[in-house]
Scaffold this motif. Structure first.
Motif, PDB file in Angstrom:
ATOM      1  N   ILE A   1      -1.609 -24.310   7.141  1.00  0.00           N
ATOM      2  CA  ILE A   1      -0.671 -24.149   8.244  1.00  0.00           C
ATOM      3  C   ILE A   1      -1.235 -23.136   9.233  1.00  0.00           C
ATOM      4  O   ILE A   1      -1.886 -22.169   8.831  1.00  0.00           O
ATOM      5  CB  ILE A   1       0.721 -23.725   7.713  1.00  0.00           C
ATOM      6  CG1 ILE A   1       1.778 -23.810   8.795  1.00  0.00           C
ATOM      7  CG2 ILE A   1       0.670 -22.363   7.066  1.00  0.00           C
ATOM      8  CD1 ILE A   1       3.207 -23.717   8.249  1.00  0.00           C
ATOM      9  N   ASP A   2      -1.003 -23.383  10.506  1.00  0.00           N
ATOM     10  CA  ASP A   2      -1.445 -22.403  11.493  1.00  0.00           C
ATOM     11  C   ASP A   2      -0.272 -21.525  11.910  1.00  0.00           C
ATOM     12  O   ASP A   2       0.883 -21.805  11.565  1.00  0.00           O
ATOM     13  CB  ASP A   2      -2.151 -23.057  12.684  1.00  0.00           C
ATOM     14  CG  ASP A   2      -1.257 -23.899  13.570  1.00  0.00           C
ATOM     15  OD1 ASP A   2      -0.026 -23.685  13.598  1.00  0.00           O
ATOM     16  OD2 ASP A   2      -1.791 -24.781  14.265  1.00  0.00           O
TER      17      ASP A   2
ATOM     18  N   ARG B   1      -9.185 -20.610   7.606  1.00  0.00           N
ATOM     19  CA  ARG B   1     -10.254 -21.592   7.792  1.00  0.00           C
ATOM     20  C   ARG B   1     -10.137 -22.216   9.168  1.00  0.00           C
ATOM     21  O   ARG B   1      -9.044 -22.387   9.687  1.00  0.00           O
ATOM     22  CB  ARG B   1     -10.163 -22.685   6.746  1.00  0.00           C
ATOM     23  CG  ARG B   1     -10.148 -22.120   5.349  1.00  0.00           C
ATOM     24  CD  ARG B   1     -10.874 -22.971   4.440  1.00  0.00           C
ATOM     25  NE  ARG B   1     -10.843 -22.403   3.115  1.00  0.00           N
ATOM     26  CZ  ARG B   1     -11.677 -22.759   2.196  1.00  0.00           C
ATOM     27  NH1 ARG B   1     -12.576 -23.653   2.440  1.00  0.00           N
ATOM     28  NH2 ARG B   1     -11.606 -22.232   1.004  1.00  0.00           N
ATOM     29  N   THR B   2     -11.268 -22.551   9.723  1.00  0.00           N
ATOM     30  CA  THR B   2     -11.286 -23.258  10.997  1.00  0.00           C
ATOM     31  C   THR B   2     -11.965 -24.589  10.743  1.00  0.00           C
ATOM     32  O   THR B   2     -13.169 -24.644  10.516  1.00  0.00           O
ATOM     33  CB  THR B   2     -12.046 -22.436  12.063  1.00  0.00           C
ATOM     34  OG1 THR B   2     -11.447 -21.143  12.147  1.00  0.00           O
ATOM     35  CG2 THR B   2     -11.983 -23.108  13.416  1.00  0.00           C
ATOM     36  N   PHE B   3     -11.172 -25.650  10.740  1.00  0.00           N
ATOM     37  CA  PHE B   3     -11.696 -26.971  10.418  1.00  0.00           C
ATOM     38  C   PHE B   3     -12.049 -27.792  11.651  1.00  0.00           C
ATOM     39  O   PHE B   3     -13.097 -28.368  11.738  1.00  0.00           O
ATOM     40  CB  PHE B   3     -10.685 -27.762   9.586  1.00  0.00           C
ATOM     41  CG  PHE B   3     -10.502 -27.229   8.195  1.00  0.00           C
ATOM     42  CD1 PHE B   3     -11.568 -27.053   7.340  1.00  0.00           C
ATOM     43  CD2 PHE B   3      -9.242 -26.912   7.726  1.00  0.00           C
ATOM     44  CE1 PHE B   3     -11.394 -26.569   6.054  1.00  0.00           C
ATOM     45  CE2 PHE B   3      -9.051 -26.437   6.441  1.00  0.00           C
ATOM     46  CZ  PHE B   3     -10.136 -26.267   5.607  1.00  0.00           C
TER      47      PHE B   3
ATOM     48  N   ARG C   1      -9.094 -24.699  15.605  1.00  0.00           N
ATOM     49  CA  ARG C   1      -7.752 -24.392  15.105  1.00  0.00           C
ATOM     50  C   ARG C   1      -7.856 -23.709  13.751  1.00  0.00           C
ATOM     51  O   ARG C   1      -8.387 -24.272  12.810  1.00  0.00           O
ATOM     52  CB  ARG C   1      -6.953 -25.695  14.987  1.00  0.00           C
ATOM     53  CG  ARG C   1      -5.564 -25.522  14.475  1.00  0.00           C
ATOM     54  CD  ARG C   1      -4.837 -26.883  14.467  1.00  0.00           C
ATOM     55  NE  ARG C   1      -3.780 -26.835  13.500  1.00  0.00           N
ATOM     56  CZ  ARG C   1      -3.735 -27.557  12.393  1.00  0.00           C
ATOM     57  NH1 ARG C   1      -4.689 -28.416  12.117  1.00  0.00           N
ATOM     58  NH2 ARG C   1      -2.727 -27.437  11.557  1.00  0.00           N
ATOM     59  N   SER C   2      -7.355 -22.481  13.675  1.00  0.00           N
ATOM     60  CA  SER C   2      -7.373 -21.750  12.414  1.00  0.00           C
ATOM     61  C   SER C   2      -6.134 -22.069  11.599  1.00  0.00           C
ATOM     62  O   SER C   2      -5.019 -22.035  12.120  1.00  0.00           O
ATOM     63  CB  SER C   2      -7.406 -20.240  12.672  1.00  0.00           C
ATOM     64  OG  SER C   2      -8.662 -19.860  13.141  1.00  0.00           O
TER      65      SER C   2
ATOM     66  N   CYS D   1      -7.458 -37.053  13.528  1.00  0.00           N
ATOM     67  CA  CYS D   1      -6.072 -36.558  13.517  1.00  0.00           C
ATOM     68  C   CYS D   1      -5.946 -35.133  12.989  1.00  0.00           C
ATOM     69  O   CYS D   1      -4.900 -34.513  13.114  1.00  0.00           O
ATOM     70  CB  CYS D   1      -5.173 -37.491  12.706  1.00  0.00           C
ATOM     71  SG  CYS D   1      -5.518 -37.510  10.926  1.00  0.00           S
ATOM     72  N   GLY D   2      -7.011 -34.602  12.381  1.00  0.00           N
ATOM     73  CA  GLY D   2      -6.978 -33.233  11.882  1.00  0.00           C
ATOM     74  C   GLY D   2      -6.387 -33.089  10.490  1.00  0.00           C
ATOM     75  O   GLY D   2      -6.319 -31.985   9.963  1.00  0.00           O
ATOM     76  N   LYS D   3      -5.965 -34.182   9.865  1.00  0.00           N
ATOM     77  CA  LYS D   3      -5.383 -34.106   8.528  1.00  0.00           C
ATOM     78  C   LYS D   3      -6.418 -33.560   7.552  1.00  0.00           C
ATOM     79  O   LYS D   3      -7.590 -33.895   7.618  1.00  0.00           O
ATOM     80  CB  LYS D   3      -4.890 -35.467   8.062  1.00  0.00           C
ATOM     81  CG  LYS D   3      -4.304 -35.432   6.659  1.00  0.00           C
ATOM     82  CD  LYS D   3      -3.121 -36.324   6.521  1.00  0.00           C
ATOM     83  CE  LYS D   3      -2.572 -36.359   5.124  1.00  0.00           C
ATOM     84  NZ  LYS D   3      -1.887 -35.153   4.724  1.00  0.00           N
TER      85      LYS D   3
END
Length: 154
Positions: free
Chosen positions: A43-44, A80-82, A86-87, A106-108
């Motif tokens: 979660i950010d 984490r920054t994936f 976005r952290s 989608c960033g999932k």
């Protein structure tokens, strides 16, 4: 709020950290952390802020960031920054380890555990006379889920 006993270890370690830093446990901190633990996912800060706000609490985004950074400093949470800078934050449970698959569309984030991969990593480190202190495996690609937000746009 969170399941009784599920995060006792977390709260005990955090209380110990606060004591060492001569900081007090505040009601706002407790509330933020409880919602963070309830989320039980990556979660950010913005998402966590929306959750807290959605529950009727008037806690600023800066306070959310300060609390997440305090948790990170304690070693109980990893940042984490994936994708796209976005952290995201997740609990760093000392009794478990998992790796990640990250969809670049989608960033999932998909978590997985695989004992064979862990064994191979240890074997490679041993062969190279290398003492591992930590590791992470992050695999990037494109998920094939029908509900991938990117796939639905094309």
């Amino acid at each position: 709020m969170t399941n009784v006993g599920e995060f006792d270890w977390f709260w005990a370690e955090f209380d110990k950290f606060l004591s060492q830093k001569q900081l007090k446990q505040t009601q706002q901190r407790k509330l933020i952390i409880d919602y963070f633990l309830q989320a039980n996912r990556h979660i950010d800060a913005d998402e966590l802020h929306e959750i807290v706000k959605g529950k009727g609490h008037n806690i600023g985004l800066a306070t959310i960031y300060r609390t997440l950074n305090l948790l990170k400093d304690s070693g109980l949470v990893e940042q984490r920054t994936f994708a796209e800078g976005r952290s995201v934050f997740e609990v760093s449970n000392p009794n478990s380890h998992h790796d990640h698959l990250i969809c670049q569309d989608c960033g999932k984030i998909f978590e997985f555990e695989n004992e064979k991969i862990e064994e191979i990593q240890l074997k490679i480190a041993e062969q190279l006379n290398f003492s591992l202190t930590d590791h992470r495996l992050e695999l990037f690609g494109k998920c094939q889920r029908k509900d991938c937000t990117y796939r639905n746009k094309v």
